[in-house]
Design an enzyme around this catalytic site. Structure first.
Site, PDB file in Angstrom:
ATOM      1  CB  VAL A 188      -3.489 -20.550 -35.611  1.00  0.00           C
ATOM      2  CG1 VAL A 188      -4.984 -20.361 -34.806  1.00  0.00           C
ATOM      3  CG2 VAL A 188      -2.888 -19.908 -34.470  1.00  0.00           C
ATOM      4  CE1 TYR A 189      -8.714 -23.608 -33.430  1.00  0.00           C
ATOM      5  CE2 TYR A 189      -9.163 -25.426 -34.518  1.00  0.00           C
ATOM      6  CZ  TYR A 189      -9.440 -24.283 -34.118  1.00  0.00           C
ATOM      7  OH  TYR A 189     -10.681 -23.227 -34.466  1.00  0.00           O
ATOM      8  CB  SER A 190      -1.625 -27.479 -31.692  1.00  0.00           C
ATOM      9  OG  SER A 190      -2.258 -28.092 -30.558  1.00  0.00           O
ATOM     10  CG  ASP A 191       3.755 -24.230 -35.094  1.00  0.00           C
ATOM     11  OD1 ASP A 191       2.811 -22.239 -35.009  1.00  0.00           O
ATOM     12  OD2 ASP A 191       4.414 -23.947 -34.180  1.00  0.00           O
ATOM     13  N   GLY A 192      -0.030 -25.379 -36.200  1.00  0.00           N
ATOM     14  CA  GLY A 192      -0.194 -26.522 -38.452  1.00  0.00           C
ATOM     15  C   GLY A 192      -0.510 -27.487 -37.667  1.00  0.00           C
TER      16      GLY A 192
END
Length: 326
Positions: A60-64
């Protein structure tokens, strides 16, 4: 650098884990303060040069894009067999049904997406990012077992939850003969010590490695209380962790400053040294957006706090509401 086993396993990890939430495209996801790929790569390279072999990110970090940036950098700077690569699953990755959580569908899909973004055949540690109250825990645990048996993860771990939930999961895994959680990534620092009541003793009794997130309280323990930063100004989740107990927390930070001044070292080294000496902590997860943050993290390994210093640091603490589980 020091290396230790992760819990009751043979896996050797550096005593500092580099948290990679800070590395990702800032226009993607919820971390507008993150560093883009060009800015991120020097941190991953320097971490390796300092002996760090343990890297933690999440789908989920920075949308992958964190996984993508970390994966490319590690392929360029390190040999796969020399690093321990960890990622997490649960957060929302797309809108609509089945876009998040720990269902069998989500786990089996998201491990493949993470491997693709990271550019690897397996991760060393695959962690559930939080408890999923909508999915039966047996479904989650069986899917994680299948991920391990398929060779897509070497070990599995968990993150912030209640101690009774973690013990329930461990018991189910033991009864079913499924792959067992080997680590707990929970919230431990001088401003939040509630995990000392039940979770840390549970992990010690069960041989679980402990890899705390936010050991510097999102930078609050590394600078005077009233100083700010780019991240602090754009971090609503961080605000939610500290707003309610701000006045109590304010009393702790000067103690860190006093001990640091007496030793002639930065505050970050003292705050990290406290976490490192808290049993059964294996490796704090340190975020770095300035290269000196990595130097301070590694230097903290050489800071051995005395009993009087620890008592001085801990004395102002008051009980906090339980936080960080959602």
């Amino acid at each position: 650098m020091e290396y230790v086993r992760l819990g009751h396993t043979g896996l050797e990890v550096s005593r500092i884990c580099l948290g990679c939430m800070s590395y990702g495209q800032p226009e993607r996801g919820n971390h507008s303060w993150s560093l883009n790929e060009e800015e991120s790569r020097p941190f991953i390279r320097k971490g390796l040069e300092l002996g760090i072999n343990f890297f933690d990110t999440a789908n989920v970090y920075s949308d992958g894009t964190s996984e993508e940036i970390v994966g490319r950098a590690l392929r360029d700077f390190a040999h796969r067999d020399e690093i321990v690569l960890a990622t997490k699953v649960n957060g929302r990755m797309h809108p609509g049904p089945n876009g998040q959580g720990l269902s069998r569908k989500a786990i089996l899909s998201e491990i493949d997406h993470s491997l693709r973004r990271l550019g690897v055949d397996y991760v060393d540690l695959y962690q559930i990012h939080r408890w999923d109250y909508q999915t039966p825990i047996e479904e989650t645990l069986e899917a994680l077992n299948d991920v391990v048996r398929a060779g897509k993860a070497r070990y599995i771990g968990a993150s912030s939850m209640y101690a009774w939930q973690f013990m329930q999961a461990l018991s189910i895994q033991e009864r079913r003969g499924w792959a067992r959680f080997v680590s707990m990534q929970n919230y431990v620092n001088l401003l939040y010590r509630e995990e000392e009541r039940e979770m840390l003793p549970l992990c010690a009794s069960q041989g679980i490695g402990v890899i705390p997130w936010s050991p510097l309280a999102r930078g609050r323990l590394a600078r005077p209380w009233d100083e700010t930063s780019k991240r602090k100004e754009r971090d609503p989740f961080g605000d939610s962790l500290y707003e309610a107990m701000a006045e109590a927390d304010r009393q702790v930070v000067p103690r860190v400053a006093d001990v640091a001044a007496a030793r002639g070292v930065p505050m970050a080294q003292i705050a990290l040294a406290w976490v490192l000496q808290k049993a059964p902590v294996t490796a704090p997860i340190v975020g770095a957006t300035k290269l000196r943050h990595l130097d301070d993290a590694v230097a903290a390994l050489d800071v051995q706090l005395g009993a009087e210093e620890i008592a001085r640091l801990e004395e102002p603490y008051v009980p906090h509401p339980v936080l960080g589980f959602r």
